[in-house]
Design a protein around this motif. Sequence first.
Motif, PDB file in Angstrom:
ATOM      1  N   ILE A  67     -15.723  69.740 -76.265  1.00 61.02           N
ATOM      2  CA  ILE A  67     -16.311  68.570 -77.121  1.00 61.02           C
ATOM      3  C   ILE A  67     -16.586  67.642 -76.101  1.00 61.02           C
ATOM      4  O   ILE A  67     -17.545  66.578 -76.189  1.00 61.02           O
ATOM      5  N   LYS A  68     -16.078  67.750 -74.763  1.00 58.11           N
ATOM      6  CA  LYS A  68     -16.501  66.682 -73.639  1.00 58.11           C
ATOM      7  C   LYS A  68     -16.248  67.576 -72.315  1.00 58.11           C
ATOM      8  O   LYS A  68     -15.128  67.740 -72.037  1.00 58.11           O
ATOM      9  N   THR A  69     -17.301  67.649 -71.626  1.00 53.78           N
ATOM     10  CA  THR A  69     -17.347  68.510 -70.439  1.00 53.78           C
ATOM     11  C   THR A  69     -17.361  67.826 -69.077  1.00 53.78           C
ATOM     12  O   THR A  69     -18.196  67.093 -68.865  1.00 53.78           O
ATOM     13  N   GLY A  70     -16.637  68.158 -68.218  1.00 55.62           N
ATOM     14  CA  GLY A  70     -16.747  67.792 -66.667  1.00 55.62           C
ATOM     15  C   GLY A  70     -16.419  66.318 -66.290  1.00 55.62           C
ATOM     16  O   GLY A  70     -16.072  65.676 -67.259  1.00 55.62           O
ATOM     17  N   GLY A  71     -16.395  66.048 -65.215  1.00 54.59           N
ATOM     18  CA  GLY A  71     -16.071  64.874 -64.715  1.00 54.59           C
ATOM     19  C   GLY A  71     -14.516  64.158 -64.686  1.00 54.59           C
ATOM     20  O   GLY A  71     -14.171  63.235 -64.705  1.00 54.59           O
ATOM     21  N   CYS A  72     -13.508  65.371 -64.795  1.00 55.20           N
ATOM     22  CA  CYS A  72     -12.133  64.925 -65.085  1.00 55.20           C
ATOM     23  C   CYS A  72     -11.799  64.368 -63.722  1.00 55.20           C
ATOM     24  O   CYS A  72     -12.168  64.966 -62.544  1.00 55.20           O
ATOM     25  N   SER A  73     -10.737  63.407 -63.714  1.00 45.31           N
ATOM     26  CA  SER A  73     -10.370  62.881 -62.285  1.00 45.31           C
ATOM     27  C   SER A  73      -9.147  63.525 -62.029  1.00 45.31           C
ATOM     28  O   SER A  73      -8.459  63.266 -60.901  1.00 45.31           O
ATOM     29  N   GLU A  74      -8.682  64.560 -62.637  1.00 40.74           N
ATOM     30  CA  GLU A  74      -7.402  65.437 -62.347  1.00 40.74           C
ATOM     31  C   GLU A  74      -7.939  66.441 -60.904  1.00 40.74           C
ATOM     32  O   GLU A  74      -8.918  66.644 -60.932  1.00 40.74           O
ATOM     33  N   ASP A  75      -6.950  66.900 -60.418  1.00 43.87           N
ATOM     34  CA  ASP A  75      -7.266  67.761 -59.289  1.00 43.87           C
ATOM     35  C   ASP A  75      -6.626  69.271 -59.450  1.00 43.87           C
ATOM     36  O   ASP A  75      -6.282  69.875 -58.482  1.00 43.87           O
ATOM     37  N   CYS A  76      -6.619  69.697 -60.787  1.00 41.79           N
ATOM     38  CA  CYS A  76      -5.841  70.955 -61.146  1.00 41.79           C
ATOM     39  C   CYS A  76      -6.828  72.080 -60.355  1.00 41.79           C
ATOM     40  O   CYS A  76      -7.970  72.091 -60.556  1.00 41.79           O
ATOM     41  N   SER A  77      -6.278  72.857 -59.373  1.00 42.23           N
ATOM     42  CA  SER A  77      -7.054  73.735 -58.564  1.00 42.23           C
ATOM     43  C   SER A  77      -7.550  74.776 -59.077  1.00 42.23           C
ATOM     44  O   SER A  77      -8.560  75.387 -58.613  1.00 42.23           O
ATOM     45  N   TYR A  78      -7.491  75.161 -60.455  1.00 47.80           N
ATOM     46  CA  TYR A  78      -8.152  76.179 -60.949  1.00 47.80           C
ATOM     47  C   TYR A  78      -9.414  75.785 -61.986  1.00 47.80           C
ATOM     48  O   TYR A  78     -10.107  76.604 -62.500  1.00 47.80           O
ATOM     49  N   CYS A  79      -9.350  74.360 -61.786  1.00 53.21           N
ATOM     50  CA  CYS A  79     -10.507  73.972 -63.084  1.00 53.21           C
ATOM     51  C   CYS A  79     -11.646  73.481 -62.344  1.00 53.21           C
ATOM     52  O   CYS A  79     -11.798  72.898 -61.765  1.00 53.21           O
ATOM     53  N   PRO A  80     -12.784  74.088 -63.120  1.00 52.28           N
ATOM     54  CA  PRO A  80     -14.318  73.865 -62.871  1.00 52.28           C
ATOM     55  C   PRO A  80     -14.676  72.510 -63.276  1.00 52.28           C
ATOM     56  O   PRO A  80     -15.772  72.146 -62.880  1.00 52.28           O
TER      57      PRO A  80
END
Length: 329
Positions: free
Chosen positions: A47-60
């Motif tokens: 429902i809200k895509t992209g721009g996340c501040s986390e650094d999860c190594s698997y996450c696009p």
Amino acid sequence: MIRNNWTLEEIHNIYNTPLLELIYKAATIHRDFNDTAEVQVCTLLSIKTGGCSEDCSYCPQAARYNTGIDVQALMKKEEVLAYAQKAKDAGSTRFCMGAAWREVRDNRDFDRVLDMVKGVNEMGMEVCCTLGMLTEHQAEKLAEAGLYAYNHNLDTSKEHYNEIITTRTYDDRLQTLDNVRKAGVTVCCGGIIGLGETHADRIKMLHTLVTMPQHPESVPINALVAIKGTPLENNKKVDIWDMVRMIATARIIMPKTMVRLSAGRTDMSVAEQALCFMAGANSIFAGDKLLTTPNPSFDEDNIMFQLLGLKPRESFKAEKEKLKDMVEA
């Protein structure tokens, strides 16, 4: 017998049981505790895509990685409810909404999410959210809005966690899960295999889940989908036997939990998925996307269900069974 005092050694011994014997043991326990022809069908919408501040190594969806994912603002309630209705019409009984946030903030966007939760709940579907970290008060507000489940995965073992994520701690995740429990919302919590972890890490993650005061009601087992632009883009595809071994072990130690065959299904044949169901998986995500990664379509899953003789689990079945038991008592 439902236990919360499993030792690492016990889980290690189960996990390392010869594969066919392990599948047999898991299938037997699955049959004792669950309807093996029944699979919960869930749909997950970003429902809200992209721009996340986390650094999860698997996450696009991490803003720091160049993965070709366009940042999209929070969807409108009407769009979300239309998607939920489409999912319900296709056979889904649980609808999960995911937002690429590090944590929930008490602002207008959260108020809009609460409104979405109310709307989906009124449609008669189990509502799940995965929004990042939650305070106890925020979890209570979601519960009041009608939230049925909250997803917050551990991803891996505590020992391997810092190799995958540095922007929040393992204890942060456990605290969110505790906040969810206190609010009376069911817990959906599992992990991802294929992150470069050892078999011991997988066993430790399962140990963390099974020794919680109450087992998670839902445990997703994900196979890494390696996305170009992420630090794990070159990781090898997870072997199907590793998925089967994880699912079977989870089923044996958490007999009543919904064990969800999650990310990675697009790379599995129907025969491979059938092995996972035999080993104790009784929940899937349906629909053509899992947030931003590909997933089998509703039509493909319907064909598989017909071939394997599977049927979708009804909404709120656990609550209906409890009510029935109370009436009979």
